[in-house]
Design a protein around this motif. Structure first.
Motif, PDB file in Angstrom:
ATOM      1  N   PHE A 179       0.790  -1.230   0.000  1.00 18.11           N
ATOM      2  CA  PHE A 179       0.000   0.000   0.000  1.00 18.11           C
ATOM      3  C   PHE A 179       0.827   1.287   0.000  1.00 18.11           C
TER       4      PHE A 179
ATOM      5  N   PRO B  15       0.834   6.031  -4.171  1.00 15.91           N
ATOM      6  CA  PRO B  15      -0.421   6.730  -4.478  1.00 15.91           C
ATOM      7  C   PRO B  15      -1.174   6.143  -5.660  1.00 15.91           C
TER       8      PRO B  15
ATOM      9  N   HIS C 214      -2.040  -0.060  -6.135  1.00 12.19           N
ATOM     10  CA  HIS C 214      -1.620  -0.246  -4.749  1.00 12.19           C
ATOM     11  C   HIS C 214      -2.740   0.122  -3.792  1.00 12.19           C
ATOM     12  N   ARG C 215      -3.429   1.216  -4.047  1.00 14.03           N
ATOM     13  CA  ARG C 215      -4.515   1.634  -3.147  1.00 14.03           C
ATOM     14  C   ARG C 215      -5.585   0.558  -3.041  1.00 14.03           C
ATOM     15  N   ARG C 216      -5.764  -0.219  -4.109  1.00 12.76           N
ATOM     16  CA  ARG C 216      -6.811  -1.242  -4.127  1.00 12.76           C
ATOM     17  C   ARG C 216      -6.290  -2.636  -3.780  1.00 12.76           C
TER      18      ARG C 216
ATOM     19  N   GLY D 244       2.126   1.382   4.287  1.00 15.74           N
ATOM     20  CA  GLY D 244       1.718   2.519   3.474  1.00 15.74           C
ATOM     21  C   GLY D 244       2.448   3.787   3.809  1.00 15.74           C
TER      22      GLY D 244
ATOM     23  N   TYR E 112      -0.007   9.651   1.649  1.00 13.75           N
ATOM     24  CA  TYR E 112      -0.897   9.099   0.648  1.00 13.75           C
ATOM     25  C   TYR E 112      -2.277   8.961   1.269  1.00 13.75           C
TER      26      TYR E 112
ATOM     27  N   GLY F 265      -4.446   6.657   1.407  1.00 12.04           N
ATOM     28  CA  GLY F 265      -4.784   5.419   2.092  1.00 12.04           C
ATOM     29  C   GLY F 265      -3.579   4.544   2.300  1.00 12.04           C
TER      30      GLY F 265
ATOM     31  N   ARG G 182      -7.734  -2.471   3.974  1.00 16.99           N
ATOM     32  CA  ARG G 182      -7.205  -1.168   3.626  1.00 16.99           C
ATOM     33  C   ARG G 182      -7.543  -0.187   4.745  1.00 16.99           C
TER      34      ARG G 182
ATOM     35  N   GLU H 231      -8.162   3.998   5.428  1.00 15.73           N
ATOM     36  CA  GLU H 231      -8.267   5.391   4.983  1.00 15.73           C
ATOM     37  C   GLU H 231      -7.712   6.257   6.107  1.00 15.73           C
TER      38      GLU H 231
ATOM     39  N   ARG I 209      -1.163  15.568   1.375  1.00 14.21           N
ATOM     40  CA  ARG I 209      -1.603  14.440   0.566  1.00 14.21           C
ATOM     41  C   ARG I 209      -0.894  14.532  -0.782  1.00 14.21           C
TER      42      ARG I 209
END
Length: 325
Positions: free
Chosen positions: A25, A28, A32-34, A206, A211, A213, A264, A266, A321
C-alpha cells in the motif's frame, strides 16, 4: 445478475522471502490503493524474478520527469508457467507485469523464481525517498497486459510480526528527502518479516499519511490489545490509532489468502511531526532483520546522523496528501 468474483493471486511466502522488504500500500497509484500490486525490495540493485514463466514482451515507457530519476521505465510481461499458476491459485494463462527493472531478458526467454531480470532503475513513478524495487501485478488470461489498469487482487502469503514503538529513535541513515531511524527494534525473528504496530497491535503498511490510504499486513497471532483502542485484527469500520492518535479507519478487506486478508485503511486528516516540526510523513513497510527502522519523509528538514528524533501525530485541518503525477 452479478459479476463473478475475481481470482486472487496468492504470492507464496517463499517468493517474498527472497527480498529484504515488501509493501502493498505504500504508493499513491490505484493498483496499490486497491491491494492489486506489491513492491518487492531486493536491497542490492538486482531485479530478481518473483515468478516462473516465459517473457511475452518487453516495453520501454515514459515516466514523470523527476530530477533524481531516469527519463524512462520498463515493463516486462511474463506468461506464467502452469506450475507457478497452480501454486499461486490462479488459472493457467495468467500474466504478470513487472516494472522498474532494466530488462536483460527478451521475448521468448524462460525465467525462474530468483533469476536476475536486470538491474533495478530509479523511476519517476516513485518518490525520491523510495528505494529501488520490483513492482509486480497480475492480469487474467484474456486481459490486455499493456493497459495501466485491470490487475487482479493480490495477497501475500507471508505473515508479518507487529512491533510496538514509542516514536523515538536516532537517525542511522540520511537521504536528500528522508531519514531512517533506529526504531522500532525487535528481539529475534531475524529472517521473518516485521512492521510497525498500531496501538492495537496491527502491523501497518503505506505512506502515513502523505498518501490518501494505507493498509495492514496479515499478522502472526499475538495477544489481544489491552488498551481498548482496537483488536489485534481489523474489521471494516474499526478505528486505527498510532502514538495515541486516531490515524485511520479500516475499510473493506483487500485480497487475502483463503478469502481473508488485511484491510485497507483510509487515513484521518493528521499531520506527522518530527521533533515538533511538520514533515511529509512516515514510510511503512514489512522488513526482515532485528532493526528494520522507520523512514521519515522530510525534504524540508535536515536531521543529523545520531540525532534523536521523536515522531508524533496530531489532527490537522490541512494534511499533506501527495497524488499521482
Amino acid at each position: 445478475m452479478t459479476d463473478a468474483p475475481e481470482t486472487t493471486v496468492a504470492l507464496p511466502a517463499g517468493v517474498v522471502e527472497r527480498y529484504e522488504k515488501f509493501s502493498r500500500f505504500n504508493s499513491p497509484y490505484p493498483a496499490h490503493r486497491r491491494g492489486r500490486a506489491v513492491d518487492l525490495y531486493p536491497g542490492d540493485g538486482v531485479g530478481r524474478s518473483p515468478l516462473a514463466g516465459v517473457v511475452r514482451a518487453v516495453r520501454t515507457v515514459g515516466c514523470p520527469d523527476r530530477p533524481y530519476a531516469a527519463p524512462e521505465d520498463h515493463l516486462i510481461v511474463v506468461d506464467l508457467a502452469d506450475e507457478w499458476c497452480a501454486r499461486a491459485g490462479v488459472p493457467a494463462g495468467t500474466v504478470a507485469r513487472i516494472l522498474h527493472v532494466i530488462p536483460e531478458v527478451s521475448p521468448g526467454d524462460k525465467v525462474a523464481v530468483g533469476e536476475a531480470l536486470g538491474p533495478t532503475t530509479r523511476s519517476g513513478f516513485f518518490g525520491q525517498w523510495v528505494d529501488d524495487h520490483v513492482h509486480l501485478g497480475f492480469r487474467p488470461p484474456d486481459a490486455n497486459p499493456f493497459r495501466a489498469s485491470g490487475s487482479l487482487p493480490l495477497a501475500v502469503d507471508a505473515p508479518v510480526e507487529p512491533v510496538a514503538w514509542d516514536g523515538t529513535g536516532r537517525v542511522v541513515e540520511r537521504g536528500p528527502t528522508h531519514v531512517v531511524l533506529d526504531g522500532p527494534r525487535r528481539d529475534g525473528g531475524v529472517g521473518s518479516f516485521a512492521a510497525l504496530a498500531s496501538d492495537g497491535g496491527v502491523p501497518l503498511d503505506g505512506g502515513a499519511t502523505h498518501y490518501a490510504g494505507g493498509g495492514a499486513f496479515e499478522s502472526r497471532p499475538e495477544p489481544p490489545a489491552t488498551d481498548g483502542t482496537e483488536a489485534a485484527a481489523l474489521d471494516p469500520g474499526d478505528a486505527v490509532s498510532l502514538f495515541g492518535t486516531r490515524v485511520g479507519t479500516a475499510t473493506e478487506h483487500g485480497a487475502g489468502v483463503d478469502g481473508g486478508g488485511a484491510p485497507r485503511i483510509e487515513w484521518e486528516p493528521v499531520d506527522v511531526r518530527a521533533n515538533g516540526e511538520r514533515v511529509v510523513g512516515i514510510s511503512l513497510f514489512a522488513a526482515r532483520g532485528d532493526r528494520f527502522g522507520v523512514k521519515v519523509v522530510c525534504p524540508d528538514r535536515g536531521f543529523s546522523i545520531g540525532e534523536s528524533v521523536t515522531v508524533a501525530l496530531v489532527p490537522s485541518d490541512d494534511p499533506i496528501r501527495l497524488g499521482v503525477g
